[in-house]
Write a protein that holds these residues in place. Sequence first.
Motif, short mmCIF file in Angstrom:
data_model
loop_
_atom_site.label_atom_id
_atom_site.label_comp_id
_atom_site.label_asym_id
_atom_site.label_seq_id
_atom_site.Cartn_x
_atom_site.Cartn_y
_atom_site.Cartn_z
N UNK A 37 0.82 -1.22 0.00
CA UNK A 37 0.00 0.00 0.00
C UNK A 37 0.86 1.27 0.00
N UNK A 38 2.07 1.18 0.56
CA UNK A 38 2.97 2.34 0.60
C UNK A 38 3.79 2.51 -0.67
N UNK A 39 3.71 1.54 -1.57
CA UNK A 39 4.53 1.56 -2.79
C UNK A 39 3.63 1.80 -4.00
N UNK A 40 3.99 2.79 -4.80
CA UNK A 40 3.16 3.11 -5.97
C UNK A 40 3.43 2.11 -7.10
N UNK A 41 2.45 1.88 -7.97
CA UNK A 41 2.69 1.06 -9.17
C UNK A 41 3.83 1.66 -9.99
N UNK A 42 4.53 0.81 -10.72
CA UNK A 42 5.70 1.29 -11.47
C UNK A 42 5.91 0.47 -12.74
N UNK A 43 6.58 1.07 -13.74
CA UNK A 43 6.82 0.37 -15.01
C UNK A 43 8.03 -0.57 -14.90
N UNK B 211 5.36 -3.26 -18.71
CA UNK B 211 4.05 -3.34 -18.06
C UNK B 211 4.10 -2.56 -16.77
N UNK B 212 2.96 -2.31 -16.19
CA UNK B 212 2.90 -1.63 -14.90
C UNK B 212 2.74 -2.67 -13.81
N UNK B 213 3.72 -2.72 -12.90
CA UNK B 213 3.65 -3.63 -11.76
C UNK B 213 2.60 -3.05 -10.81
N UNK B 214 1.57 -3.84 -10.52
CA UNK B 214 0.46 -3.37 -9.70
C UNK B 214 0.25 -4.20 -8.44
N UNK B 215 1.05 -5.29 -8.26
CA UNK B 215 0.83 -6.07 -7.05
C UNK B 215 2.12 -6.71 -6.54
N UNK B 216 2.11 -6.93 -5.26
CA UNK B 216 3.14 -7.67 -4.53
C UNK B 216 2.53 -9.03 -4.20
N UNK B 217 3.28 -10.10 -4.43
CA UNK B 217 2.74 -11.45 -4.25
C UNK B 217 3.60 -12.21 -3.24
N UNK B 218 2.94 -12.87 -2.30
CA UNK B 218 3.60 -13.80 -1.39
C UNK B 218 3.45 -15.19 -2.01
N UNK C 138 -0.57 -2.60 -5.21
CA UNK C 138 0.34 -1.52 -4.89
C UNK C 138 -0.41 -0.19 -4.84
N UNK C 139 -0.02 0.65 -3.93
CA UNK C 139 -0.58 1.99 -3.83
C UNK C 139 -1.99 2.07 -3.36
N UNK C 140 -2.56 0.98 -2.87
CA UNK C 140 -3.97 0.99 -2.47
C UNK C 140 -4.20 1.77 -1.19
#
Length: 190
Positions: free
Chosen positions: A68-74, A154-161, A186-188
């Motif tokens: 949530x603290x990290x914005x999406x990124x290319x 692409x735009x990275x939009x999620x962190x996965x465990x 990310x960034x939610x």
Amino acid sequence: MRLFAAVLPPPEVAAALAGEVDRLRRLPGAQALRWTGRPGWHFTLAFYGEVDDGLVPGLSDRLARTAHRTRPFPLAVAGGGQFGHGRALWAGAHGDLETLRLLADRAEAAARKAGVPMGEHRRYQPHLTVARSREAVDTAPYLAPLADFESRTWTVRELVLVRSNLPASGVPGEQPRYEAVASWELGAGG
């Protein structure tokens, strides 16, 4: 559970990399390497190893905050390299590597704060493993073609465990199996 935090490439990026890996597998001497497959392709952010079940909820909460603290990124899969004198051949990354490294540092810090024992901190080197070997292998024939490879961005939009299930059958060439345990946008957080 054997766990790690990762960024997963989307299917169309994995398909483009698969085409490149297929070309590499046809090069002379390629049979000396154990080639990984699409289900195992990921950018590991932090490797946690065997995590006690009781620590997983706290780790998940901290990873949610990290995402949530990290914005999406290319990001794109691009270039390549090797570790361990040819024991691992990998594709690299291009794009917002600063944010990718920040996400990796945060994923490692999340584990430490959740009580997961972590080894010594090392500078993050983004890589997606495409082949391994038990012996040193001359990777020069593979590094040249990889140097010219670049997927679409692409735009990275999620962190996965991710849970890693190591081979247990003893069948030569069997690959680890990976399953997403949880993911966070990310960034939610705002």
